[in-house]
Design a protein around this motif. Sequence first.
Motif, PDB file in Angstrom:
ATOM      1  N   VAL A   1      33.743  34.074  37.164  1.00  0.00           N
ATOM      2  CA  VAL A   1      32.607  34.781  36.404  1.00  0.00           C
ATOM      3  C   VAL A   1      33.062  34.544  34.654  1.00  0.00           C
ATOM      4  O   VAL A   1      33.869  33.913  33.736  1.00  0.00           O
ATOM      5  N   THR A   2      31.851  34.564  33.493  1.00  0.00           N
ATOM      6  CA  THR A   2      31.977  34.017  32.469  1.00  0.00           C
ATOM      7  C   THR A   2      32.204  35.627  31.852  1.00  0.00           C
ATOM      8  O   THR A   2      32.079  36.565  32.584  1.00  0.00           O
ATOM      9  N   ASP A   3      33.149  35.826  30.717  1.00  0.00           N
ATOM     10  CA  ASP A   3      33.694  36.028  30.301  1.00  0.00           C
ATOM     11  C   ASP A   3      32.522  37.014  29.137  1.00  0.00           C
ATOM     12  O   ASP A   3      32.982  36.194  27.610  1.00  0.00           O
ATOM     13  N   GLN A   4      31.551  37.484  29.638  1.00  0.00           N
ATOM     14  CA  GLN A   4      30.589  38.595  28.920  1.00  0.00           C
ATOM     15  C   GLN A   4      30.094  39.182  29.457  1.00  0.00           C
ATOM     16  O   GLN A   4      30.101  39.371  30.825  1.00  0.00           O
ATOM     17  N   PRO A   5      29.188  40.254  28.611  1.00  0.00           N
ATOM     18  CA  PRO A   5      28.904  41.659  29.545  1.00  0.00           C
ATOM     19  C   PRO A   5      27.999  41.011  30.080  1.00  0.00           C
ATOM     20  O   PRO A   5      27.062  41.226  30.257  1.00  0.00           O
ATOM     21  N   GLY A   6      27.904  41.584  31.697  1.00  0.00           N
ATOM     22  CA  GLY A   6      27.298  41.224  32.751  1.00  0.00           C
ATOM     23  C   GLY A   6      27.361  40.370  33.714  1.00  0.00           C
ATOM     24  O   GLY A   6      26.537  39.799  34.502  1.00  0.00           O
ATOM     25  N   GLY A   7      28.542  39.342  33.459  1.00  0.00           N
ATOM     26  CA  GLY A   7      28.730  38.737  34.072  1.00  0.00           C
ATOM     27  C   GLY A   7      29.038  39.152  35.292  1.00  0.00           C
ATOM     28  O   GLY A   7      29.030  38.118  36.931  1.00  0.00           O
ATOM     29  N   LEU A   8      30.117  39.813  35.664  1.00  0.00           N
ATOM     30  CA  LEU A   8      30.785  40.364  37.218  1.00  0.00           C
ATOM     31  C   LEU A   8      28.936  40.800  37.548  1.00  0.00           C
ATOM     32  O   LEU A   8      28.738  40.914  39.131  1.00  0.00           O
ATOM     33  N   SER A   9      27.938  41.645  37.216  1.00  0.00           N
ATOM     34  CA  SER A   9      26.868  42.348  37.328  1.00  0.00           C
ATOM     35  C   SER A   9      26.150  41.183  38.232  1.00  0.00           C
ATOM     36  O   SER A   9      25.546  41.418  39.405  1.00  0.00           O
ATOM     37  N   ASN A  10      25.814  40.347  37.329  1.00  0.00           N
ATOM     38  CA  ASN A  10      24.849  39.083  37.760  1.00  0.00           C
ATOM     39  C   ASN A  10      25.467  39.015  39.648  1.00  0.00           C
ATOM     40  O   ASN A  10      24.549  38.016  40.371  1.00  0.00           O
ATOM     41  N   ILE A  11      26.228  38.354  39.539  1.00  0.00           N
ATOM     42  CA  ILE A  11      27.040  37.671  40.645  1.00  0.00           C
ATOM     43  C   ILE A  11      26.757  38.936  41.468  1.00  0.00           C
ATOM     44  O   ILE A  11      26.465  38.338  42.814  1.00  0.00           O
TER      45      ILE A  11
ATOM     46  N   VAL B   1      42.589  36.239  35.267  1.00  0.00           N
ATOM     47  CA  VAL B   1      42.469  35.474  33.569  1.00  0.00           C
ATOM     48  C   VAL B   1      42.872  34.054  34.010  1.00  0.00           C
ATOM     49  O   VAL B   1      43.967  33.700  34.886  1.00  0.00           O
ATOM     50  N   THR B   2      41.650  33.156  33.356  1.00  0.00           N
ATOM     51  CA  THR B   2      42.316  31.789  33.911  1.00  0.00           C
ATOM     52  C   THR B   2      42.481  31.565  32.558  1.00  0.00           C
ATOM     53  O   THR B   2      42.885  32.349  31.387  1.00  0.00           O
ATOM     54  N   GLN B   3      43.175  29.735  31.778  1.00  0.00           N
ATOM     55  CA  GLN B   3      43.910  29.784  30.939  1.00  0.00           C
ATOM     56  C   GLN B   3      42.977  29.125  30.367  1.00  0.00           C
ATOM     57  O   GLN B   3      43.059  29.280  29.030  1.00  0.00           O
ATOM     58  N   THR B   4      41.872  29.140  30.278  1.00  0.00           N
ATOM     59  CA  THR B   4      40.428  29.010  29.473  1.00  0.00           C
ATOM     60  C   THR B   4      39.971  30.786  28.994  1.00  0.00           C
ATOM     61  O   THR B   4      39.927  30.872  29.716  1.00  0.00           O
ATOM     62  N   ALA B   5      39.679  30.504  27.782  1.00  0.00           N
ATOM     63  CA  ALA B   5      38.993  32.343  27.742  1.00  0.00           C
ATOM     64  C   ALA B   5      37.803  32.603  27.794  1.00  0.00           C
ATOM     65  O   ALA B   5      37.205  33.711  27.690  1.00  0.00           O
ATOM     66  N   SER B   6      37.133  31.805  27.775  1.00  0.00           N
ATOM     67  CA  SER B   6      35.844  31.276  28.307  1.00  0.00           C
ATOM     68  C   SER B   6      35.147  32.294  30.290  1.00  0.00           C
ATOM     69  O   SER B   6      33.943  32.471  30.350  1.00  0.00           O
ATOM     70  N   SER B   7      36.031  31.627  31.346  1.00  0.00           N
ATOM     71  CA  SER B   7      36.078  32.868  31.974  1.00  0.00           C
ATOM     72  C   SER B   7      37.283  33.368  33.187  1.00  0.00           C
ATOM     73  O   SER B   7      38.344  33.131  32.233  1.00  0.00           O
ATOM     74  N   ALA B   8      37.050  33.984  33.896  1.00  0.00           N
ATOM     75  CA  ALA B   8      38.060  34.925  34.721  1.00  0.00           C
ATOM     76  C   ALA B   8      37.583  35.029  36.117  1.00  0.00           C
ATOM     77  O   ALA B   8      36.012  33.991  36.277  1.00  0.00           O
ATOM     78  N   LEU B   9      38.387  34.477  36.985  1.00  0.00           N
ATOM     79  CA  LEU B   9      38.371  33.854  38.558  1.00  0.00           C
ATOM     80  C   LEU B   9      38.599  36.113  38.904  1.00  0.00           C
ATOM     81  O   LEU B   9      39.327  36.720  38.697  1.00  0.00           O
TER      82      LEU B   9
END
Length: 143
Positions: free
Chosen positions: A76-86, A104-112
Amino acid sequence: MRVQQISIFLENKKGRLARVTEVLGENSINIRALSIADTTDFGILRLIVNKPDLAYKVLKEAGFTVSTTDVIAVEVTDQPGGLSNILRHLDKVGINIEYLYAFVTQTASSALIVFRVEQVDEAIKILQENGVRIVPGSEVYEI
């Protein structure tokens, strides 16, 4: 595309959670994600670990009530609405989410996000058709 989750039934007693983590540590099993649902008397500890088959075996041998469940891990992208879209994609086709938890993954741009749904294969198909990255177990176990 499925991820194997370990579920452990725990009496809500002093030291039970510590014993689970001790057994895992003694067997070089690393916890990648966890969730605990509890009541006054008991709880269910859900784990994603790097060695799910071994975790199941050693926890069972240590006297715990253990089961495995297939879940889905999505990026999931780490931005508002990322989870909502899925969630919207699953809702459109009537797939109910029994529970979910994130890490959270090791990259700051996404979460699992880890999802438990009844129709695992259908959910994977719908999400992939809509460009959602399903993270395979082999990758999740190594995070």
